[in-house]
Design a protein around this motif. Structure first.
Motif, PDB file in Angstrom:
ATOM      1  N   GLY A 265     -45.141 -64.481 -29.212  1.00 35.53           N
ATOM      2  CA  GLY A 265     -44.789 -64.076 -30.761  1.00 35.53           C
ATOM      3  C   GLY A 265     -45.510 -62.721 -30.989  1.00 35.53           C
ATOM      4  O   GLY A 265     -44.949 -61.740 -31.543  1.00 35.53           O
ATOM      5  N   ALA A 266     -46.681 -62.533 -30.806  1.00 34.46           N
ATOM      6  CA  ALA A 266     -47.398 -61.268 -30.871  1.00 34.46           C
ATOM      7  C   ALA A 266     -47.176 -60.233 -29.990  1.00 34.46           C
ATOM      8  O   ALA A 266     -46.761 -58.897 -30.359  1.00 34.46           O
ATOM      9  N   VAL A 267     -46.499 -60.400 -28.691  1.00 28.31           N
ATOM     10  CA  VAL A 267     -45.915 -59.508 -27.879  1.00 28.31           C
ATOM     11  C   VAL A 267     -44.601 -58.945 -28.450  1.00 28.31           C
ATOM     12  O   VAL A 267     -44.250 -57.876 -28.437  1.00 28.31           O
ATOM     13  N   GLY A 268     -43.875 -59.923 -28.956  1.00 25.58           N
ATOM     14  CA  GLY A 268     -42.710 -59.611 -29.567  1.00 25.58           C
ATOM     15  C   GLY A 268     -42.848 -58.989 -30.886  1.00 25.58           C
ATOM     16  O   GLY A 268     -41.889 -57.815 -31.114  1.00 25.58           O
ATOM     17  N   ALA A 269     -43.630 -59.190 -31.744  1.00 25.87           N
ATOM     18  CA  ALA A 269     -44.022 -58.647 -32.965  1.00 25.87           C
ATOM     19  C   ALA A 269     -44.177 -57.200 -32.805  1.00 25.87           C
ATOM     20  O   ALA A 269     -43.561 -56.271 -33.603  1.00 25.87           O
ATOM     21  N   GLY A 270     -44.974 -56.853 -31.665  1.00 23.42           N
ATOM     22  CA  GLY A 270     -45.579 -55.340 -31.392  1.00 23.42           C
ATOM     23  C   GLY A 270     -44.103 -54.572 -30.791  1.00 23.42           C
ATOM     24  O   GLY A 270     -44.116 -53.294 -31.403  1.00 23.42           O
ATOM     25  N   GLY A 271     -43.239 -55.053 -30.062  1.00 19.58           N
ATOM     26  CA  GLY A 271     -42.099 -54.449 -29.659  1.00 19.58           C
ATOM     27  C   GLY A 271     -41.063 -54.255 -30.898  1.00 19.58           C
ATOM     28  O   GLY A 271     -40.452 -53.104 -30.982  1.00 19.58           O
ATOM     29  N   VAL A 272     -41.120 -55.247 -31.848  1.00 24.17           N
ATOM     30  CA  VAL A 272     -40.213 -54.990 -32.889  1.00 24.17           C
ATOM     31  C   VAL A 272     -40.516 -53.776 -33.608  1.00 24.17           C
ATOM     32  O   VAL A 272     -39.962 -53.051 -34.179  1.00 24.17           O
ATOM     33  N   VAL A 273     -41.885 -53.552 -34.169  1.00 22.23           N
ATOM     34  CA  VAL A 273     -42.443 -52.938 -34.650  1.00 22.23           C
ATOM     35  C   VAL A 273     -42.116 -51.243 -33.833  1.00 22.23           C
ATOM     36  O   VAL A 273     -41.603 -50.292 -34.752  1.00 22.23           O
ATOM     37  N   GLY A 274     -42.457 -51.412 -32.788  1.00 22.45           N
ATOM     38  CA  GLY A 274     -42.183 -50.004 -31.942  1.00 22.45           C
ATOM     39  C   GLY A 274     -40.719 -49.562 -32.151  1.00 22.45           C
ATOM     40  O   GLY A 274     -40.435 -48.375 -32.123  1.00 22.45           O
ATOM     41  N   SER A 275     -39.833 -50.527 -31.967  1.00 20.92           N
ATOM     42  CA  SER A 275     -38.592 -50.361 -31.949  1.00 20.92           C
ATOM     43  C   SER A 275     -38.038 -49.832 -33.308  1.00 20.92           C
ATOM     44  O   SER A 275     -37.199 -48.953 -33.671  1.00 20.92           O
ATOM     45  N   VAL A 276     -38.396 -50.477 -34.346  1.00 25.80           N
ATOM     46  CA  VAL A 276     -38.249 -50.030 -35.709  1.00 25.80           C
ATOM     47  C   VAL A 276     -38.721 -48.454 -36.008  1.00 25.80           C
ATOM     48  O   VAL A 276     -37.878 -47.752 -36.747  1.00 25.80           O
ATOM     49  N   VAL A 277     -39.900 -48.259 -35.357  1.00 29.10           N
ATOM     50  CA  VAL A 277     -40.282 -46.901 -35.560  1.00 29.10           C
ATOM     51  C   VAL A 277     -39.188 -45.726 -35.208  1.00 29.10           C
ATOM     52  O   VAL A 277     -39.156 -44.932 -35.657  1.00 29.10           O
ATOM     53  N   LEU A 278     -38.701 -46.121 -33.889  1.00 31.27           N
ATOM     54  CA  LEU A 278     -37.438 -45.272 -33.383  1.00 31.27           C
ATOM     55  C   LEU A 278     -36.330 -45.155 -34.165  1.00 31.27           C
ATOM     56  O   LEU A 278     -35.469 -44.246 -34.164  1.00 31.27           O
ATOM     57  N   LEU A 279     -35.955 -46.229 -35.140  1.00 30.99           N
ATOM     58  CA  LEU A 279     -35.073 -46.197 -35.965  1.00 30.99           C
ATOM     59  C   LEU A 279     -35.014 -45.097 -37.126  1.00 30.99           C
ATOM     60  O   LEU A 279     -34.119 -44.434 -37.497  1.00 30.99           O
ATOM     61  N   ARG A 280     -36.210 -44.802 -37.369  1.00 32.72           N
ATOM     62  CA  ARG A 280     -36.310 -43.835 -38.453  1.00 32.72           C
ATOM     63  C   ARG A 280     -37.155 -42.545 -38.074  1.00 32.72           C
ATOM     64  O   ARG A 280     -37.459 -41.598 -38.754  1.00 32.72           O
TER      65      ARG A 280
END
Length: 356
Positions: A265-280
């Motif tokens: 879950g921690a692995v996935g949470a970091g990846g989600v944050v990194g991907s959301v950064v690229l949306l903005r």
């Protein structure tokens, strides 16, 4: 001769809006990867509980990833020849059949058969991946390419966050084979969605006798793509080794094997944050040095993970690692799609996926 899926799914390509096609691809990728990560946790726990030996989940990770060395080149060539969505869809249907078989083997506790089926499904997964990647620039406009890639990455990373945590929550109450059955259904849905995209082979601009060598040369001659390929290879080696011992680390350090779900879950949470950064945020043109810096920020925390004993520091290190990976790998993948000729995109993705 290209495989004619339109005979079975007759809706014309031109009648499907671009936004609908990109959404359909993202749904297919998201559904299959969510199911896949449910299986990662379920089968790691099942094999550990069946054998009570750390070698069992390690063999599972080996069976899951080792056959993937053979799949990307074949998948990339088939994607360019028959159409990327067709190959990805057919491979997903094959994964549906194999994962359904794993349900039977899990019910009987036949460990060797589970490992064989996992290996075959992993091979088909590797065949499918170049098709997914090569389909993205064909179903979206150029100005939305980074955004779609970020969503694509975010779906994968969120599946690593949500699916393992869901597994950790429900495994005390249900059998692991129920989650494996859910994975089988996800592959069926993904396969049907990809087959309805009808993304055919791109028209070749040059005679294709040396297409495979041209694809390799494109990666070898571009400094950014070389750096991206090297980072994929080294990152995959580190993460595969980590996955092989993650369930054992959870059992030894935190007391329960099912706590591996929180680590994933921690692995996935970091990846989600990194991907959301690229949306903005659209970063400047990425170069080889940017790839190298992103890779260092990814792997250094993994080294510290092996040294810390507390759960909270371990979760933080995994979070930072995957956030960095999501940013530089997604940006690098978008640059790849922008630089590579469409008729070679499947093969170049195959070269890159061979290193993952």
């Amino acid at each position: 001769m290209a495989i004619d899926t339109a005979r079975f799914f007759p809706r014309a390509v031109g009648s499907v809006p671009a936004a609908d096609r990109s959404t359909r691809l993202l749904v297919a990728a998201g559904v299959s990867t969510y199911g896949d990560w449910l299986t990662v946790v379920a089968l790691a726990v099942l094999l550990f509980d069946l054998t009570h030996r750390p070698e069992a989940p390690a063999l599972y990770i080996l069976a899951r990833f080792a056959p993937r060395v053979l799949g990307p080149s074949l998948g990339g060539s088939l994607a360019d020849r028959h159409g990327p969505s067709t190959i990805a869809g057919l491979a997903a249907l094959g994964q549906f059949a194999l994962t359904s078989a794993i349900v039977v083997f899990a019910s009987t506790g036949t460990v060797w058969a589970i490992l064989v089926a996992v290996a075959c499904a992993g091979f088909l997964g590797a065949v499918a991946q170049p098709g997914y990647s090569a389909s993205i620039p064909r179903v979206t406009s150029a100005h939305r390419l980074l955004r779609v890639n970020a969503i694509y990455s975010g779906l994968f990373e969120s599946s690593v966050l949500v699916a393992p945590v869901a597994g950790a929550l429900v495994l005390p109450f249900i059998q692991p084979r129920v989650l494996v059955a859910a994975d089988a259904v996800s592959f069926l849905v993904a396969g049907l969605l990809m087959l309805t995209l009808h993304v055919g082979p791109a028209p070749a601009r040059v005679a294709g006798a040396s297409d495979r060598s041209r694809a390799t040369a494109i990666v070898a001659q571009d400094p950014m793509l070389r750096a991206l390929a090297a980072s994929f290879f080294c990152s995959a080696a580190a993460i595969t080794a980590l996955q092989a011992v993650l369930v054992v680390a959870a059992a030894d350090r935190y007391g329960r094997s099912i706590d591996v779900g929180w680590l994933y879950g921690a692995v996935g949470a970091g990846g989600v944050v990194g991907s959301v950064v690229l949306l903005r945020w659209t970063p400047p043109t990425i170069r080889a040095r940017g790839i190298a810096l992103g890779f260092l920020i990814e792997v250094v925390p993994l080294g510290f993970f092996a040294l810390v004993g507390g759960l909270v520091p371990a979760l933080a290190l995994l979070f930072v690692s995957t956030a960095a990976a999501a940013v530089y790998q997604t940006r690098g993948q978008t640059a790849l799609q922008q630089r590579v000729p469409p008729e070679l995109l499947g093969r170049v993705n195959g070269v890159m996926r061979l290193l993952v």
